[in-house]
Design a protein around this motif. Structure first.
Motif, PDB file in Angstrom:
ATOM      1  N   ALA A 295       0.824  -1.214   0.000  1.00  0.00           N
ATOM      2  CA  ALA A 295       0.000   0.000   0.000  1.00  0.00           C
ATOM      3  C   ALA A 295       0.857   1.262   0.000  1.00  0.00           C
ATOM      4  CB  ALA A 295      -0.915   0.001   1.219  1.00  0.00           C
ATOM      5  N   ARG A 296       2.175   1.092   0.019  1.00  0.00           N
ATOM      6  CA  ARG A 296       3.136   2.195   0.019  1.00  0.00           C
ATOM      7  C   ARG A 296       2.892   3.175   1.177  1.00  0.00           C
ATOM      8  NH1 ARG A 296       3.323   4.216  -6.167  1.00  0.00           N
ATOM      9  NH2 ARG A 296       1.067   3.916  -6.007  1.00  0.00           N
ATOM     10  N   CYS A 297       2.493   2.614   2.318  1.00  0.00           N
ATOM     11  CA  CYS A 297       2.206   3.447   3.490  1.00  0.00           C
ATOM     12  C   CYS A 297       3.483   3.908   4.188  1.00  0.00           C
ATOM     13  CB  CYS A 297       1.317   2.689   4.474  1.00  0.00           C
ATOM     14  SG  CYS A 297       2.080   1.204   5.169  1.00  0.00           S
ATOM     15  N   GLY A 298       4.593   3.209   3.945  1.00  0.00           N
ATOM     16  CA  GLY A 298       5.869   3.593   4.526  1.00  0.00           C
ATOM     17  C   GLY A 298       6.114   3.112   5.939  1.00  0.00           C
ATOM     18  N   LYS A 299       5.200   2.324   6.485  1.00  0.00           N
ATOM     19  CA  LYS A 299       5.345   1.883   7.872  1.00  0.00           C
ATOM     20  C   LYS A 299       6.551   0.969   8.058  1.00  0.00           C
ATOM     21  CE  LYS A 299       0.452   2.510   8.802  1.00  0.00           C
ATOM     22  NZ  LYS A 299      -0.857   1.879   9.055  1.00  0.00           N
ATOM     23  N   CYS A 300       6.849   0.150   7.051  1.00  0.00           N
ATOM     24  CA  CYS A 300       7.996  -0.754   7.135  1.00  0.00           C
ATOM     25  C   CYS A 300       9.300   0.032   7.227  1.00  0.00           C
ATOM     26  CB  CYS A 300       8.021  -1.706   5.946  1.00  0.00           C
ATOM     27  SG  CYS A 300       7.925  -0.888   4.334  1.00  0.00           S
ATOM     28  N   ALA A 301       9.398   1.112   6.440  1.00  0.00           N
ATOM     29  CA  ALA A 301      10.609   1.941   6.446  1.00  0.00           C
ATOM     30  C   ALA A 301      10.756   2.689   7.766  1.00  0.00           C
ATOM     31  CB  ALA A 301      10.581   2.919   5.282  1.00  0.00           C
ATOM     32  N   GLU A 302       9.644   3.143   8.323  1.00  0.00           N
ATOM     33  CA  GLU A 302       9.692   3.922   9.558  1.00  0.00           C
ATOM     34  C   GLU A 302      10.045   3.079  10.763  1.00  0.00           C
ATOM     35  OE1 GLU A 302       6.759   7.134  10.152  1.00  0.00           O
ATOM     36  OE2 GLU A 302       5.852   6.373   8.317  1.00  0.00           O
ATOM     37  N   ILE A 303       9.620   1.816  10.769  1.00  0.00           N
ATOM     38  CA  ILE A 303       9.839   0.993  11.961  1.00  0.00           C
ATOM     39  C   ILE A 303      11.136   0.210  11.910  1.00  0.00           C
ATOM     40  CG2 ILE A 303       8.738  -1.190  11.262  1.00  0.00           C
ATOM     41  CD1 ILE A 303       7.313  -1.029  14.069  1.00  0.00           C
ATOM     42  N   CYS A 304      11.780   0.107  10.759  1.00  0.00           N
ATOM     43  CA  CYS A 304      13.014  -0.685  10.644  1.00  0.00           C
ATOM     44  C   CYS A 304      14.106  -0.111  11.543  1.00  0.00           C
ATOM     45  CB  CYS A 304      13.506  -0.711   9.195  1.00  0.00           C
ATOM     46  SG  CYS A 304      15.050  -1.639   9.004  1.00  0.00           S
ATOM     47  N   PRO A 305      14.644  -0.893  12.485  1.00  0.00           N
ATOM     48  CA  PRO A 305      15.621  -0.357  13.445  1.00  0.00           C
ATOM     49  C   PRO A 305      16.979  -0.016  12.843  1.00  0.00           C
ATOM     50  CG  PRO A 305      15.331  -2.715  13.771  1.00  0.00           C
ATOM     51  CD  PRO A 305      14.292  -2.289  12.788  1.00  0.00           C
ATOM     52  N   VAL A 306      17.292  -0.584  11.664  1.00  0.00           N
ATOM     53  CA  VAL A 306      18.601  -0.311  11.044  1.00  0.00           C
ATOM     54  C   VAL A 306      18.461   0.412   9.709  1.00  0.00           C
ATOM     55  CG1 VAL A 306      19.791  -2.196  12.206  1.00  0.00           C
ATOM     56  CG2 VAL A 306      18.617  -2.647  10.039  1.00  0.00           C
ATOM     57  N   LYS A 307      17.262   0.900   9.412  1.00  0.00           N
ATOM     58  CA  LYS A 307      16.990   1.642   8.180  1.00  0.00           C
ATOM     59  C   LYS A 307      17.377   0.832   6.931  1.00  0.00           C
ATOM     60  CE  LYS A 307      15.631   4.970  10.756  1.00  0.00           C
ATOM     61  NZ  LYS A 307      14.165   5.106  10.994  1.00  0.00           N
ATOM     62  N   ALA A 308      17.009  -0.435   6.964  1.00  0.00           N
ATOM     63  CA  ALA A 308      17.305  -1.307   5.819  1.00  0.00           C
ATOM     64  C   ALA A 308      16.232  -1.229   4.742  1.00  0.00           C
ATOM     65  CB  ALA A 308      17.453  -2.757   6.289  1.00  0.00           C
TER      66      ALA A 308
END
Length: 366
Positions: free
Chosen positions: A310-323
């Motif tokens: 859905a391109r909500c960006g939640k995965c990018a925001e929560i990733c602890p190492v910005k992977a």
């Protein structure tokens, strides 16, 4: 353990009352008139029907037991939210039915906005303001820890962004299990009531899991014993659950099923076909002797499916190492940075993240 076939309010209330009655009653755990924090599992902003969060009717039954002995009840959790934490926590409370429940039962809905270091871990300051903690987890599989039950649910007490930081610092499974055991040692709930009416198997604890009608409520004081019972029901040896093993080694509870007294229903009556394990789990399939050397060679990585994203960006925001980075308007996982904590998989609302297995893992039949 008590059987309960559905979430009809009267049935759940009776099941919780029966479970606690078998243990001597709520007064054996909570002093009448106490200030009590009730902590369910509220992973994300989804309805109770999703099976991802503790059902409001189980929480209601626990609250009413506490109100029967004149307790002042505070209700809350620290869900996996990011950016605008207060606003997003409000969304979680509303979507999961907790906001309505708090209004109906006239209890205080709280936010874990302040913390205090306890045992080197930043935990909600509300623990200092309450006389007791009642833990109300959901019975689910978990891609990192295999089981989300009594011990794992307490991670929600870690304050805000520190959850991500602890994932970054203790990304190896054994290390993270040790942190969860340390949290349990610090907060030691007075009582734990587990929502196992609808459980989850497969790639839990979020949208990647598969619901399974289990029809049980479990209650007790020892989360290690409770999680050991859940492991048995799942078809897994309790010591294979890393959080259970870590907590038992620290002397925080009992994981030997022979030493655990089970009242109400027998564990065998709740054990059917083995739970489908998370795709990441090698602990249940490989003997301990071979587990350590093979584990280093078997890798699991999250993969984002553009067809569902859905391109909500939640995965990018929560990733602890910005992977996770956005490339061509879609998120993509940088395997060279990924630490396989599966925070992105756990919190994806669109079920767009799956687990990719290494060749050796696939050859092993995992």
């Amino acid at each position: 353990m008590v059987k309960c076939s559905d979430y009809e309010s009267a049935a759940v209330s009776a099941a919780v009352a029966k479970a606690l009655g078998s243990l001597g009653g709520i007064e054996d755990f909570i002093v009448p008139g106490s200030r009590v924090l009730v902590k369910p599992n509220l992973l994300m902003a989804v309805p109770a029907s999703s099976g991802i969060v503790t059902h409001p009717e189980v929480v209601r039954a626990v609250i009413r037991q506490l109100k029967n002995i004149n307790c002042r009840v505070l209700l809350g959790d620290g869900p996996s939210v990011w950016g605008g934490e207060a606003r997003n926590t409000e969304r979680v409370y509303e979507a999961t039915g907790m906001k309505l429940l708090a209004e109906q039962e006239k209890v205080e809905l709280v936010r874990f906005s302040k913390h205090r270091m306890r045992g080197g871990i930043p935990l909600s300051a509300l623990l200092d303001e309450c006389d007791a903690l009642v833990n109300v987890p959901k019975f689910k599989t978990h891609t990192l820890m295999f089981l989300s039950g009594g011990v794992k649910n307490l991670y929600g007490l870690v304050s805000g962004p520190y959850k991500t930081e602890l994932h970054r610092r203790y990304f190896r499974q054994e290390e993270f299990a040790g942190i969860l055991a340390d949290i349990y040692a610090e907060v030691k709930p007075a009582l734990t009531v587990i929502d196992g009416i609808t459980a989850m198997e497969g790639d839990g604890p979020g949208t990647g899991g598969k619901l399974r009608r289990q029809g049980i409520i479990l209650a007790g004081k020892d989360c290690v014993a409770l999680d050991s019972a859940l492991a048995f029901i799942m078809g897994v040896k309790p010591e294979k659950i890393l959080t259970t093993r870590a907590a038992a080694r620290k002397g925080l509870g009992v994981c030997d099923l022979r030493a655990i007294e089970v009242m109400g229903e027998t564990l065998g009556s709740a054990r059917g076909a083995a739970f489908r394990p998370p795709a990441t789990s090698i602990t249940a399939a490989i003997p301990d002797l071979l587990l350590k050397p093979l584990k280093k060679l078997m890798r699991f990585r999250p993969v984002i499916n553009r067809n569902y994203c859905a391109r909500c960006g939640k995965c990018a925001e929560i990733c602890p190492v910005k992977a996770v980075k956005f490339i061509d308007s879609y998120p993509r996982v940088d395997d060279s940075r990924c630490i396989s904590c599966f925070c992105c998989h756990e919190t994806c609302p669109a079920r767009a993240i799956t687990i990719r297995k290494s060749l050796l893992a696939r050859m092993a039949g995992l």
